[in-house]
Design an enzyme around this catalytic site. Structure first.
Site, PDB file in Angstrom:
ATOM      1  N   THR A  69      42.073  34.407  39.981  1.00  0.00           N
ATOM      2  CA  THR A  69      43.492  35.238  40.090  1.00  0.00           C
ATOM      3  C   THR A  69      43.612  34.859  41.726  1.00  0.00           C
ATOM      4  OG1 THR A  69      42.190  37.204  40.405  1.00  0.00           O
ATOM      5  CG2 THR A  69      43.315  36.861  38.250  1.00  0.00           C
ATOM      6  N   LYS A  88      34.514  35.181  38.714  1.00  0.00           N
ATOM      7  CA  LYS A  88      36.007  35.412  39.470  1.00  0.00           C
ATOM      8  C   LYS A  88      35.953  36.849  40.275  1.00  0.00           C
ATOM      9  CE  LYS A  88      39.006  37.084  38.920  1.00  0.00           C
ATOM     10  NZ  LYS A  88      39.953  38.497  39.241  1.00  0.00           N
ATOM     11  N   THR A 146      36.789  43.493  40.999  1.00  0.00           N
ATOM     12  CA  THR A 146      37.611  43.090  40.126  1.00  0.00           C
ATOM     13  C   THR A 146      37.116  42.054  39.608  1.00  0.00           C
ATOM     14  OG1 THR A 146      39.957  42.891  39.599  1.00  0.00           O
ATOM     15  CG2 THR A 146      39.151  42.233  41.774  1.00  0.00           C
ATOM     16  N   GLU A 195      39.706  38.630  49.778  1.00  0.00           N
ATOM     17  CA  GLU A 195      41.054  38.403  50.096  1.00  0.00           C
ATOM     18  C   GLU A 195      41.079  38.656  51.767  1.00  0.00           C
ATOM     19  OE1 GLU A 195      42.736  39.821  45.759  1.00  0.00           O
ATOM     20  OE2 GLU A 195      42.715  41.325  47.368  1.00  0.00           O
ATOM     21  N   ASN A 239      47.677  42.049  49.260  1.00  0.00           N
ATOM     22  CA  ASN A 239      48.145  43.008  48.439  1.00  0.00           C
ATOM     23  C   ASN A 239      49.178  43.702  48.435  1.00  0.00           C
ATOM     24  OD1 ASN A 239      45.134  43.357  46.693  1.00  0.00           O
ATOM     25  ND2 ASN A 239      44.576  42.676  48.819  1.00  0.00           N
ATOM     26  N   SER A 288      50.473  38.822  39.312  1.00  0.00           N
ATOM     27  CA  SER A 288      49.792  37.853  38.670  1.00  0.00           C
ATOM     28  C   SER A 288      50.495  37.286  37.494  1.00  0.00           C
ATOM     29  CB  SER A 288      48.319  38.086  38.048  1.00  0.00           C
ATOM     30  OG  SER A 288      47.850  37.047  37.555  1.00  0.00           O
TER      31      SER A 288
END
Length: 390
Positions: free
Chosen positions: A153, A175, A186, A266, A385, A390
């Site tokens: 993602t 992932k 996540t 991230e 964020n 997505s």
């Protein structure tokens, strides 16, 4: 270096149109081996996505022949209809695999389903099921890398690994780049092995591994609805390792993947290891490390290359761990900037110009220790964020 490195596994990754970018978004891993044992560990979040609820039931049955995964949509908070979508995905996958290779003869109850992406929206089922058919057609022993790419993602790169046993192997893909918190992340992770191992042995090895790897990475303190780690065994090597050997290899694979996850967090510019030593119990060490890892003041200071040990000590003080405030030592990248709860070596000696950072906290209350891995908090994290869909 993928899920298809162990004998008895094929995989594929295809683009089904679930992602607006057109990137690959459906992955399939199939176990062709003589055995089909499985174990799974899932999110502790009380809000669980439909695929998690489905796959928990499937894993309870002890047999999994296939795992179908999609990015581009989490299928979380979608109600009974979302669960029906998951069931339909498993049924469709089972039928397509049986048609392509009748010797498999598998049912929906042998198909695990994993999803990742935006929460709250139904999946476009016609596109997803078309993607499943494409993945079945594309299955190969070389399909591990495309499968790892299809589950990404916000990841900037796929994550794969291999850990070798004595005549048998563990492979894996994962992932995850955000919402990395205890009880996994996540993240989706599929581990495979050609060792001979039943569900009980797999479960013991997987839980021992996740306890000291995935459960100890904490990017931003947020827990997802879709966390799933699966371990599948094909038995194709014909070798049955000991419990210790199996756990060691699975732990090595999980550790490698966990480090890749936190390295790709991230917006991260720092990869931080928080080593807590001298704790009264391991639980105390974990609690202290986790408190520091989740402290935004610590994380922003490190983003700014500031060895602000006072923020570290303040985070330690929010825990229920056994320690005396005037007995705690803190080192940043090997410089003991705090001794006995007060200033020690000159903080200007700390070099934070590199990516790797180690914070060592000595509580001086016992012999227990633990490490929590985290990252800094940057402008890029906030941007990504605030704009994510997505």
């Amino acid at each position: 270096m993928t899920v298809t490195t162990p004998r008895g596994f094929r995989a594929a990754g295809v683009a089904a149109g679930l992602k607006a970018s057109g990137a690959s978004d459906v992955a399939l891993v199939v176990n062709d081996g003589p055995d089909a044992g499985v174990a799974g560990v899932f999110t502790a979040n009380r809000v669980k996505a439909a695929p998690v609820l489905w796959t928990q039931q499937v894993v309870h049955g002890g047999v999994v022949r296939a795992v179908v995964l999609n990015s581009g949509g989490a299928n979380a908070c979608t109600g009974p209809a979302g669960f029906q979508d998951t069931h339909a995905t498993a049924e469709h996958t089972a039928a397509a695999l049986t048609a392509s290779s009748p010797r498999l003869m598998l049912g929906a109850g042998e198909v695990a389903v994993c999803s990742t992406g935006l929460i709250g929206e139904r999946l476009p089922m016609s596109a997803l099921l078309s993607g499943v058919r494409g993945a079945v057609r594309g299955l190969s022993r070389d399909g591990g890398q495309p499968a790892a790419e299809a589950i990404m993602t916000t990841d900037t790169r796929p994550k794969t690994t291999v850990a070798a046993g004595s005549g048998w192997t563990v492979g894996g893909m994962a992932k995850g780049a955000g919402m990395l918190a205890p009880a996994m992340a996540t993240m989706l992770c599929v581990l495979t092995t050609d060792a001979v191992a039943g569900p009980d042995a797999l479960d013991a090895a997987l839980r021992a591994a996740t306890r000291v790897t995935f459960d100890r990475i904490d990017s931003d303190g947020c827990m997802s609805t879709n966390d799933t780690v699966l371990l599948l065994s094909s038995g194709a090597s014909g070798i049955e390792p000991s419990e210790v050997e199996l756990a060691a290899a699975v732990t090595a694979a999980c550790h490698d993947l966990a480090q890749q996850l936190i390295a790709d967090a991230e917006g991260a510019t720092k990869q931080i290891a928080i080593d807590v030593v001298g704790a009264a119990t391991e639980d105390d060490a974990v609690e202290v490390g986790r408190s520091v890892a989740r402290n935004n003041l610590v994380k922003t200071a490190l983003f700014g290359n500031d060895p602000n040990w006072g923020r570290v000590l303040a985070a330690v003080g929010t825990t229920a761990a056994v320690f005396e405030p005037d007995g705690v030592d803190v080192a940043v990248n090997g410089v003991w900037v705090c001794r006995g709860g007060a200033a020690a070596e000159d903080r200007s000696k700390v070099d934070l110009t590199g990516r790797d950072v180690t914070i060592r906290i000595d509580l001086h209350t016992g012999d227990a220790a633990a490490t929590i891995w985290t990252n800094d908090l940057s402008h890029a994290y906030v941007h990504e964020n605030s704009a994510y869909s997505s």
